[in-house]
Design a protein around this motif. Structure first.
Motif, PDB file in Angstrom:
ATOM      1  N   PRO A 153      -3.138   7.761  -7.081  1.00 11.23           N
ATOM      2  CA  PRO A 153      -4.184   7.005  -7.778  1.00 11.23           C
ATOM      3  C   PRO A 153      -5.445   6.748  -6.945  1.00 11.23           C
ATOM      4  O   PRO A 153      -6.255   5.891  -7.318  1.00 11.23           O
ATOM      5  CB  PRO A 153      -3.459   5.694  -8.127  1.00 11.23           C
ATOM      6  CG  PRO A 153      -2.385   5.554  -7.094  1.00 11.23           C
ATOM      7  CD  PRO A 153      -1.998   6.934  -6.653  1.00 11.23           C
ATOM      8  N   GLY A 154      -5.591   7.438  -5.841  1.00 12.30           N
ATOM      9  CA  GLY A 154      -6.862   7.384  -5.106  1.00 12.30           C
ATOM     10  C   GLY A 154      -7.070   6.145  -4.264  1.00 12.30           C
ATOM     11  O   GLY A 154      -8.207   5.836  -3.869  1.00 12.30           O
ATOM     12  N   LEU A 155      -5.965   5.459  -3.941  1.00 10.25           N
ATOM     13  CA  LEU A 155      -6.076   4.177  -3.224  1.00 10.25           C
ATOM     14  C   LEU A 155      -6.998   4.177  -1.997  1.00 10.25           C
ATOM     15  O   LEU A 155      -7.775   3.252  -1.803  1.00 10.25           O
ATOM     16  CB  LEU A 155      -4.681   3.758  -2.745  1.00 10.25           C
ATOM     17  CG  LEU A 155      -3.801   3.072  -3.775  1.00 10.25           C
ATOM     18  CD1 LEU A 155      -2.423   2.845  -3.208  1.00 10.25           C
ATOM     19  CD2 LEU A 155      -4.450   1.754  -4.154  1.00 10.25           C
ATOM     20  N   PHE A 156      -6.851   5.188  -1.164  1.00  8.65           N
ATOM     21  CA  PHE A 156      -7.623   5.185   0.085  1.00  8.65           C
ATOM     22  C   PHE A 156      -8.772   6.177   0.077  1.00  8.65           C
ATOM     23  O   PHE A 156      -9.371   6.449   1.106  1.00  8.65           O
ATOM     24  CB  PHE A 156      -6.700   5.426   1.287  1.00  8.65           C
ATOM     25  CG  PHE A 156      -6.023   4.152   1.718  1.00  8.65           C
ATOM     26  CD1 PHE A 156      -6.629   3.305   2.624  1.00  8.65           C
ATOM     27  CD2 PHE A 156      -4.808   3.787   1.171  1.00  8.65           C
ATOM     28  CE1 PHE A 156      -6.037   2.112   2.993  1.00  8.65           C
ATOM     29  CE2 PHE A 156      -4.208   2.593   1.535  1.00  8.65           C
ATOM     30  CZ  PHE A 156      -4.817   1.749   2.448  1.00  8.65           C
ATOM     31  N   LYS A 157      -9.082   6.669  -1.089  1.00  8.69           N
ATOM     32  CA  LYS A 157     -10.186   7.624  -1.180  1.00  8.69           C
ATOM     33  C   LYS A 157     -11.500   6.846  -1.206  1.00  8.69           C
ATOM     34  O   LYS A 157     -11.633   5.885  -1.960  1.00  8.69           O
ATOM     35  CB  LYS A 157     -10.041   8.439  -2.444  1.00  8.69           C
ATOM     36  CG  LYS A 157     -10.980   9.590  -2.483  1.00  8.69           C
ATOM     37  CD  LYS A 157     -10.591  10.537  -3.565  1.00  8.69           C
ATOM     38  CE  LYS A 157     -11.351  11.822  -3.407  1.00  8.69           C
ATOM     39  NZ  LYS A 157     -10.879  12.790  -4.358  1.00  8.69           N
ATOM     40  N   GLY A 158     -12.413   7.241  -0.344  1.00  7.01           N
ATOM     41  CA  GLY A 158     -13.715   6.579  -0.335  1.00  7.01           C
ATOM     42  C   GLY A 158     -13.655   5.126   0.119  1.00  7.01           C
ATOM     43  O   GLY A 158     -14.548   4.340  -0.194  1.00  7.01           O
TER      44      GLY A 158
END
Ligand code: GLU
Length: 304
Positions: free
Chosen positions: A136-141
């Motif tokens: 779910p993109g937790l640490f993206k960006g």
């Protein structure tokens, strides 16, 4: 189109690459026999690679067991057996190349945090080809300072592929061509298959516990062992999409693929080590001969 050899003039190189986290079963026998048969028919080399990056689950006695079972089946291989766990430095070097391209980012999330974020996302149906929820993109960006602080504290983390950026870089490298691979059928007929690695989302390329992942190690080793033909079960067909992407990013040669049928159990499910399916060792104990194993494998049903 017929079967093609990637590097003209060079011998064909095939490999069987089991993971030593259990004894070999009929499904492995099918895979090894097909691959060995193809290699010998092509006058090529047949390599044995032990994929033992999973230090917690792989056992030395299973490596001995693999060698015993293959020898008993009458298979021989060329050159020394490669054990992935002895080559972590090579996977670290490949990781640095990917980092230099800016396609990896650290992810500190625990399984539980990911599971909670998937629930919060409200769409648990978005899954990768193995059935796991898409990241779910937790640490993206995330804020760069936070990331640097966590890294400085030595917090355990995986490295994930920024799929969007990876696709962009690959598209440039392919100069407008499709990301694709060649799949051969049993008759040697080959077709180009367009790869869709985004099905995996921001996949883990370096695990938290070991300095690689199956995907990275397999791609790096197929290249450094000069493997020209990858023959393996159809359960790994979707993984090939990701493997092609990594090959393009790392500027590695493209092998020809063949994904063979899988053997089903009586209930129609694919055989697996974890499900405790009958091992070759147990069949041998019962007095089954290698010739009978070959016949059993030939007469088995396709799992799908
Ligand atoms: N080590 C993998 C397995 O045992 C196979 C990897 C491959 O053939 O690419 O399932």
């Amino acid at each position: 189109m017929t079967d093609q050899t990637p590097r003209a003039g060079a011998p064909s190189v095939y490999r069987f690459a089991p993971s030593p986290n259990g004894r070999l079963h009929l499904g492995h026998a099918l895979s090894a026999l097909i691959c060995h048969g193809q290699a010998r028919k092509a006058g090529g080399r047949f390599l044995l690679r032990i994929e033992d990056i999973d230090i917690g689950r792989c056992r030395p006695e299973h490596i001995d067991g693999i060698i015993e079972d293959l020898t008993w089946l009458g298979l021989d291989w060329d050159g020394p057996v490669l054990r992935q766990s002895e080559h972590f430095d090579i996977y670290r070097a490949a990781t640095r190349r990917l980092q230099a391209l800016g396609v990896l980012y650290p992810c500190f999330a625990t399984r539980r945090e990911i599971a909670e974020a998937v629930v919060a996302r409200g769409d648990a149906t978005a899954r990768d080809p193995d059935g796991a929820p898409l990241y779910p993109g937790l640490f993206k960006g995330r804020d760069e300072r936070e990331i640097l602080e966590r890294l400085a504290r030595g917090e355990p983390h995986a490295l994930r592929l920024d799929m969007a950026r990876a696709r962009e870089i690959a598209a440039r490298a392919l100069a407008g061509g499709d990301l694709a691979f060649t799949e051969t059928g049993f008759d040697g007929e080959a077709r180009r298959v367009v790869a869709r690695p985004e099905r995996w989302g921001d996949a883990i390329i370096v695990r938290k516990d070991v300095p690689t992942s199956y995907h990275l190690a397999v791609v790096v080793d197929d290249a450094r062992q000069a493997v020209t033909h990858v023959t393996r079960g159809r359960d790994l067909l979707a993984a090939t999409d990701l493997h092609r992407l990594l090959q393009v990013l790392l500027d590695l040669p493209e092998p020809v693929y063949h994904h063979h049928r899988l053997i089903a159990d009586a209930a129609g499910r694919k055989l697996s080590k974890s499900a405790g399916d009958t091992s070759l060792a147990a069949l041998r104990e019962l007095g089954v001969t290698p010739a009978e194993i070959r016949r059993m494998v030939d007469s088995t049903q396709d799992a799908g």
